[in-house]
Motif scaffolding. Structure first.
Motif, PDB file in Angstrom:
ATOM      1  N   PHE A 103       0.826  -1.204   0.000  1.00 25.05           N
ATOM      2  CA  PHE A 103       0.000   0.000   0.000  1.00 25.05           C
ATOM      3  C   PHE A 103       0.865   1.261   0.000  1.00 25.05           C
ATOM      4  O   PHE A 103       0.377   2.355   0.254  1.00 25.05           O
ATOM      5  N   SER A 104       2.138   1.140  -0.321  1.00 27.68           N
ATOM      6  CA  SER A 104       3.052   2.284  -0.282  1.00 27.68           C
ATOM      7  C   SER A 104       2.652   3.389  -1.262  1.00 27.68           C
ATOM      8  O   SER A 104       2.998   4.550  -1.069  1.00 27.68           O
ATOM      9  N   LYS A 105       1.898   3.049  -2.286  1.00 29.08           N
ATOM     10  CA  LYS A 105       1.452   4.064  -3.239  1.00 29.08           C
ATOM     11  C   LYS A 105       0.335   4.935  -2.670  1.00 29.08           C
ATOM     12  O   LYS A 105      -0.005   5.967  -3.237  1.00 29.08           O
ATOM     13  N   VAL A 106      -0.236   4.494  -1.559  1.00 28.54           N
ATOM     14  CA  VAL A 106      -1.275   5.263  -0.867  1.00 28.54           C
ATOM     15  C   VAL A 106      -0.845   5.386   0.598  1.00 28.54           C
ATOM     16  O   VAL A 106      -1.296   4.636   1.455  1.00 28.54           O
ATOM     17  N   PRO A 107       0.064   6.324   0.877  1.00 30.36           N
ATOM     18  CA  PRO A 107       0.671   6.414   2.215  1.00 30.36           C
ATOM     19  C   PRO A 107      -0.325   6.539   3.366  1.00 30.36           C
ATOM     20  O   PRO A 107      -0.101   5.970   4.428  1.00 30.36           O
ATOM     21  N   ASN A 108      -1.419   7.271   3.177  1.00 29.35           N
ATOM     22  CA  ASN A 108      -2.392   7.408   4.265  1.00 29.35           C
ATOM     23  C   ASN A 108      -3.040   6.072   4.602  1.00 29.35           C
ATOM     24  O   ASN A 108      -3.245   5.750   5.771  1.00 29.35           O
ATOM     25  N   SER A 109      -3.365   5.294   3.588  1.00 32.79           N
ATOM     26  CA  SER A 109      -3.951   3.969   3.823  1.00 32.79           C
ATOM     27  C   SER A 109      -2.931   3.030   4.450  1.00 32.79           C
ATOM     28  O   SER A 109      -3.258   2.256   5.344  1.00 32.79           O
ATOM     29  N   GLN A 110      -1.697   3.112   3.987  1.00 29.42           N
ATOM     30  CA  GLN A 110      -0.653   2.259   4.557  1.00 29.42           C
ATOM     31  C   GLN A 110      -0.424   2.604   6.027  1.00 29.42           C
ATOM     32  O   GLN A 110      -0.281   1.723   6.866  1.00 29.42           O
ATOM     33  N   LYS A 111      -0.416   3.897   6.330  1.00 25.19           N
ATOM     34  CA  LYS A 111      -0.243   4.330   7.719  1.00 25.19           C
ATOM     35  C   LYS A 111      -1.388   3.809   8.589  1.00 25.19           C
ATOM     36  O   LYS A 111      -1.177   3.318   9.698  1.00 25.19           O
ATOM     37  N   LEU A 112      -2.597   3.923   8.086  1.00 23.95           N
ATOM     38  CA  LEU A 112      -3.768   3.430   8.807  1.00 23.95           C
ATOM     39  C   LEU A 112      -3.655   1.925   9.066  1.00 23.95           C
ATOM     40  O   LEU A 112      -3.871   1.460  10.180  1.00 23.95           O
ATOM     41  N   LEU A 113      -3.303   1.165   8.034  1.00 19.39           N
ATOM     42  CA  LEU A 113      -3.175  -0.288   8.188  1.00 19.39           C
ATOM     43  C   LEU A 113      -2.045  -0.636   9.149  1.00 19.39           C
ATOM     44  O   LEU A 113      -2.185  -1.559   9.964  1.00 19.39           O
ATOM     45  N   ASN A 114      -0.931   0.072   9.076  1.00 20.22           N
ATOM     46  CA  ASN A 114       0.183  -0.177  10.002  1.00 20.22           C
ATOM     47  C   ASN A 114      -0.204   0.108  11.437  1.00 20.22           C
ATOM     48  O   ASN A 114       0.210  -0.595  12.362  1.00 20.22           O
ATOM     49  N   GLU A 115      -0.990   1.153  11.636  1.00 19.31           N
ATOM     50  CA  GLU A 115      -1.426   1.489  12.986  1.00 19.31           C
ATOM     51  C   GLU A 115      -2.453   0.472  13.496  1.00 19.31           C
ATOM     52  O   GLU A 115      -2.445   0.099  14.656  1.00 19.31           O
ATOM     53  N   ALA A 116      -3.321   0.024  12.616  1.00 22.70           N
ATOM     54  CA  ALA A 116      -4.392  -0.892  13.018  1.00 22.70           C
ATOM     55  C   ALA A 116      -3.897  -2.313  13.234  1.00 22.70           C
ATOM     56  O   ALA A 116      -4.442  -3.040  14.058  1.00 22.70           O
ATOM     57  N   TYR A 117      -2.866  -2.705  12.494  1.00 21.00           N
ATOM     58  CA  TYR A 117      -2.405  -4.090  12.565  1.00 21.00           C
ATOM     59  C   TYR A 117      -1.166  -4.201  13.441  1.00 21.00           C
ATOM     60  O   TYR A 117      -0.190  -3.485  13.259  1.00 21.00           O
ATOM     61  N   ASN A 118      -1.206  -5.111  14.372  1.00 16.50           N
ATOM     62  CA  ASN A 118      -0.061  -5.410  15.207  1.00 16.50           C
ATOM     63  C   ASN A 118       0.115  -6.922  15.224  1.00 16.50           C
ATOM     64  O   ASN A 118      -0.742  -7.652  15.729  1.00 16.50           O
ATOM     65  N   LYS A 119       1.209  -7.380  14.650  1.00 15.93           N
ATOM     66  CA  LYS A 119       1.478  -8.811  14.512  1.00 15.93           C
ATOM     67  C   LYS A 119       1.418  -9.536  15.861  1.00 15.93           C
ATOM     68  O   LYS A 119       0.786 -10.576  15.989  1.00 15.93           O
TER      69      LYS A 119
END
Length: 124
Positions: A55-71
């Motif tokens: 999702f690097s082409k959509v930084p806001n979405s990638q940031k959201l997913l990174n914040e929401a997901y914790n392995k």
């Protein structure tokens, strides 16, 4: 926690995210994609490396997913490796020598991130 597990263990949700990542990167839609067979033993790594990273082409979405997901949190919830204690959730699937930055989360922090006023309600 159950809602969190339902999201990150949901094959349809993960397949949809994966297909969106294909489209974002100019790749073909994968009509045969079977998330469950691809992620049988490596779901956490697959989510991080094959979905969120794309999702690097959509930084806001990638940031959201990174914040929401914790392995670590997903693994603990999925395998019931956590304890609820005074004011928070402690993950028991992590050992002190793993150098992991995430050992637990306070209930207030959980509400800020995943609660009714958190990232899921404001950004999706």
């Amino acid at each position: 926690m159950h809602r969190y597990q339902l999201i990150w263990e949901n094959g349809y949700f993960l397949k949809t995210l994966k297909e969106i990542s294909h489209i974002l990167n100019g790749e073909n839609y994968d009509w045969e994609l079977d998330i469950d067979s691809k992620t049988r033993n490596t779901r956490s790594n697959y989510i991080k490396d094959a979905i969120i990273a794309k999702f690097s082409k959509v930084p806001n979405s990638q940031k959201l997913l990174n914040e929401a997901y914790n392995k670590n949190l997903r693994n603990a919830i999925t395998h019931t490796q956590y304890n609820l204690i005074q004011g928070g959730i402690v993950l028991t699937n992590l050992k002190g020598d793993n150098h992991q930055p995430f050992y637990g989360i306070a209930f207030e922090q959980w509400e800020e991130i995943y609660g009714s006023s958190g990232i899921w309600s404001d950004n999706l």
